[in-house]
Design a protein around this motif. Structure first.
Motif, mmCIF file in Angstrom:
data_model
loop_
_atom_site.group_PDB
_atom_site.id
_atom_site.type_symbol
_atom_site.label_atom_id
_atom_site.label_comp_id
_atom_site.label_asym_id
_atom_site.label_seq_id
_atom_site.Cartn_x
_atom_site.Cartn_y
_atom_site.Cartn_z
ATOM 1 N N GLY A 102 0.823 -1.265 -0.021
ATOM 2 C CA GLY A 102 -0.055 -0.132 0.054
ATOM 3 C C GLY A 102 0.989 1.301 -0.020
ATOM 4 N N PRO A 103 0.184 2.373 0.260
ATOM 5 C CA PRO A 103 -1.120 2.668 0.794
ATOM 6 C C PRO A 103 -2.176 2.293 -0.326
ATOM 7 C CG PRO A 103 0.133 4.451 1.355
ATOM 8 C CD PRO A 103 0.987 3.563 0.461
ATOM 9 N N LYS A 104 -3.481 1.745 0.191
ATOM 10 C CA LYS A 104 -4.428 1.640 -0.957
ATOM 11 C C LYS A 104 -5.600 2.238 -0.586
ATOM 12 C CE LYS A 104 -2.889 -2.971 -1.847
ATOM 13 N NZ LYS A 104 -3.290 -4.470 -1.609
ATOM 14 N N ASN A 105 -6.569 2.927 -0.931
ATOM 15 C CA ASN A 105 -7.635 3.668 -0.525
ATOM 16 C C ASN A 105 -8.770 3.362 -1.507
ATOM 17 O OD1 ASN A 105 -9.344 5.455 0.697
ATOM 18 N ND2 ASN A 105 -7.880 7.352 0.399
ATOM 19 N N HIS A 106 -9.803 2.717 -0.429
ATOM 20 C CA HIS A 106 -11.149 2.225 -0.948
ATOM 21 C C HIS A 106 -12.235 2.997 -0.323
ATOM 22 C CE1 HIS A 106 -9.019 -0.843 -3.047
ATOM 23 N NE2 HIS A 106 -8.821 -1.799 -1.960
ATOM 24 N N PHE A 107 -11.774 4.205 0.372
ATOM 25 C CA PHE A 107 -12.747 4.777 1.546
ATOM 26 C C PHE A 107 -12.289 6.313 1.204
ATOM 27 C CE2 PHE A 107 -13.690 5.501 6.040
ATOM 28 C CZ PHE A 107 -15.325 5.664 5.804
ATOM 29 N N PRO A 108 -12.368 6.876 0.103
ATOM 30 C CA PRO A 108 -11.638 8.144 -0.259
ATOM 31 C C PRO A 108 -12.700 9.249 0.259
ATOM 32 C CG PRO A 108 -12.632 7.311 -2.159
ATOM 33 C CD PRO A 108 -12.792 6.115 -1.179
ATOM 34 N N LEU A 109 -12.071 10.365 0.655
ATOM 35 C CA LEU A 109 -12.739 11.480 1.353
ATOM 36 C C LEU A 109 -13.206 12.291 0.135
ATOM 37 C CD1 LEU A 109 -13.337 13.315 3.760
ATOM 38 C CD2 LEU A 109 -11.016 14.242 3.699
ATOM 39 N N CYS A 280 -9.512 -9.972 -3.561
ATOM 40 C CA CYS A 280 -9.757 -10.981 -4.376
ATOM 41 C C CYS A 280 -10.871 -10.783 -5.436
ATOM 42 C CB CYS A 280 -10.026 -12.180 -3.432
ATOM 43 S SG CYS A 280 -11.798 -11.837 -2.758
ATOM 44 N N VAL A 281 -11.013 -9.475 -5.854
ATOM 45 C CA VAL A 281 -12.234 -9.342 -6.930
ATOM 46 C C VAL A 281 -11.699 -9.971 -8.087
ATOM 47 C CG1 VAL A 281 -13.330 -7.576 -8.110
ATOM 48 C CG2 VAL A 281 -13.265 -7.228 -5.312
ATOM 49 N N THR A 282 -12.709 -10.536 -8.571
ATOM 50 C CA THR A 282 -12.289 -11.453 -9.871
ATOM 51 C C THR A 282 -13.511 -11.250 -11.025
ATOM 52 O OG1 THR A 282 -11.287 -13.135 -8.629
ATOM 53 C CG2 THR A 282 -11.855 -13.845 -10.851
ATOM 54 N N ASP A 283 -13.178 -11.070 -12.082
ATOM 55 C CA ASP A 283 -14.113 -10.893 -13.317
ATOM 56 C C ASP A 283 -14.989 -12.238 -13.478
ATOM 57 O OD1 ASP A 283 -13.319 -8.272 -13.711
ATOM 58 O OD2 ASP A 283 -12.039 -8.615 -15.253
ATOM 59 N N HIS A 294 -18.732 -7.298 1.602
ATOM 60 C CA HIS A 294 -19.240 -5.636 1.906
ATOM 61 C C HIS A 294 -18.074 -4.712 1.048
ATOM 62 C CE1 HIS A 294 -21.817 -6.897 5.262
ATOM 63 N NE2 HIS A 294 -20.843 -7.845 5.504
ATOM 64 N N PHE A 295 -17.619 -5.132 0.084
ATOM 65 C CA PHE A 295 -16.752 -4.457 -0.717
ATOM 66 C C PHE A 295 -17.229 -3.726 -1.850
ATOM 67 C CE2 PHE A 295 -13.552 -3.783 -3.963
ATOM 68 C CZ PHE A 295 -12.688 -2.945 -3.397
ATOM 69 N N LEU A 296 -17.984 -4.541 -2.806
ATOM 70 C CA LEU A 296 -18.574 -4.017 -3.898
ATOM 71 C C LEU A 296 -19.588 -3.321 -3.540
ATOM 72 C CD1 LEU A 296 -18.556 -7.246 -6.241
ATOM 73 C CD2 LEU A 296 -16.790 -5.539 -6.097
ATOM 74 N N GLN A 306 -18.335 -9.028 -11.698
ATOM 75 C CA GLN A 306 -17.058 -9.282 -10.613
ATOM 76 C C GLN A 306 -17.582 -9.657 -9.367
ATOM 77 O OE1 GLN A 306 -14.710 -5.717 -10.265
ATOM 78 N NE2 GLN A 306 -16.636 -4.278 -10.360
ATOM 79 N N MET A 307 -16.717 -10.319 -8.573
ATOM 80 C CA MET A 307 -17.251 -10.936 -7.233
ATOM 81 C C MET A 307 -15.912 -10.997 -6.515
ATOM 82 S SD MET A 307 -17.836 -14.942 -8.304
ATOM 83 C CE MET A 307 -18.495 -15.363 -6.642
#
Length: 323
Positions: A102-109, A280-283, A294-296, A306-307
């Motif tokens: 990281g850093p990684k951001n899936h929760f941006p402001l 692990c998100v996969t097409d 609880h991600f998508l 995707q899943m």
């Protein structure tokens, strides 16, 4: 989806044991060089290894996004976890090292919002601290509502005060009727265009999200990050085809797609195992998905292409994946 970041070996510069069984851990580059920048809401993937423990877990950055000399994370020692937090509390010592991605951001402001309301439950306050630091620096209208069981187990008080955020933080304690969060009262005074951010235990998050929606706040303005989740991976058996690999596997009633594929030699990187981190998100090329993550987002689920293979399943008898 973000491009995966390179792994870093960071030195443990300091460990501060906060109230509530929380360790605040400061990390620096081994050579003292500046660290990759991050944005408020970002996290690190931390590799936890000791004896028979070999796990990746996600920890939000609570340090100032303007700071590049070090990162800080907060780690709750949770005896009910799967061993990651217990192990970190045992092995983290000043002068040691941790491997991170990281850093990684899936929760941006959304820095342009006319108002931001930040709700942190327990250790879920950590990304909110970085957001509060950033909003304070920008001179934006915001408040951080920090909810804990009691004052005695409330971490980060000194850090928040030192950052000049004392006036922007409202502390709420379950054992004190005078300070308990009156969520409806807070939401009733929200400005048009308010953005709501929430992180904490699942029940707390569901409550905040539900009430925000009831007050007419658009779902696109309600931002959430699960640091853990109760997930049921069981269900009827089904078949999975890894199209590019030419491999077909059966996923049993108590099995997961990722584990079934790994046994057949098709590796999918998995970290949280709870459908919260997105690693692990996969097409999906064909088949109907039973989303358990609880991600998508709702729109991404609706697209059906995707899943999260660490926990989600098939609604029918067969899924075809781009693997």
């Amino acid at each position: 989806m973000e491009t995966p970041k390179a792994r870093l070996a960071l030195t443990i510069d300091e460990r501060i044991d906060e109230p509530g069984n929380i360790a605040r851990v400061r990390l620096r580059a081994l050579d003292g060089a500046p660290l990759p920048p991050f944005t408020a809401g970002a996290h690190l993937d931390v590799h936890i290894r000791d004896a028979d423990v070999d796990l990746w877990r996600q920890y939000s950055l609570c340090s100032d996004p303007a700071e590049t000399a070090f990162y800080e994370i907060g780690v709750l020692r949770d005896p009910n976890s799967r061993g990651g937090s217990e192990t970190l509390h045992r092995i983290v010592r000043t002068g040691g090292t941790l491997e991170v991605e990281g850093p990684k951001n899936h929760f941006p402001l959304n820095e342009a919002a006319p108002q931001s309301l930040l709700f942190g439950g327990g250790i879920g306050v950590t990304p909110m601290i970085a957001m509060a630091r950033r909003l304070h620096a920008l001179g934006q209208d915001f408040a951080l509502h920090y909810c804990t069981r009691s004052r005695e187990v409330t971490a980060f008080r000194d850090a928040l005060a030192a950052a000049g955020l004392a006036d922007a933080v409202v502390y709420h304690h379950d054992d004190d009727a005078a300070t308990r969060l009156d969520l409806d009262a807070v939401l009733a005074e929200a400005r048009d265009g308010v953005n709501v951010y929430v992180c904490g235990p699942q029940g707390f998050m569901d409550w905040v999200i539900g009430r925000a929606g009831a007050f007419g706040i658009d779902d696109a303005c309600i931002h959430r990050e699960f640091f853990s989740a109760d997930v049921d991976v069981s269900g009827e058996a089904f078949e999975v085809v890894a199209e590019r690999s030419g491999v077909t596997v059966s996923v049993g009633a108590e099995d997961t797609i990722a584990k079934a594929l790994a046994r057949a030699g098709v590796e999918v990187e998995v970290k949280c195992e709870e459908g919260v981190c997105g690693t692990c998100v996969t097409d999906v090329l064909d088949g109907e998905i039973d989303h358990r993550d609880h991600f998508l987002t709702a729109d991404e689920r609706e697209d059906g292409d995707q899943m999260c293979v660490c926990c989600s399943r098939a609604r029918g008898k067969r899924l075809v994946l781009d693997l």
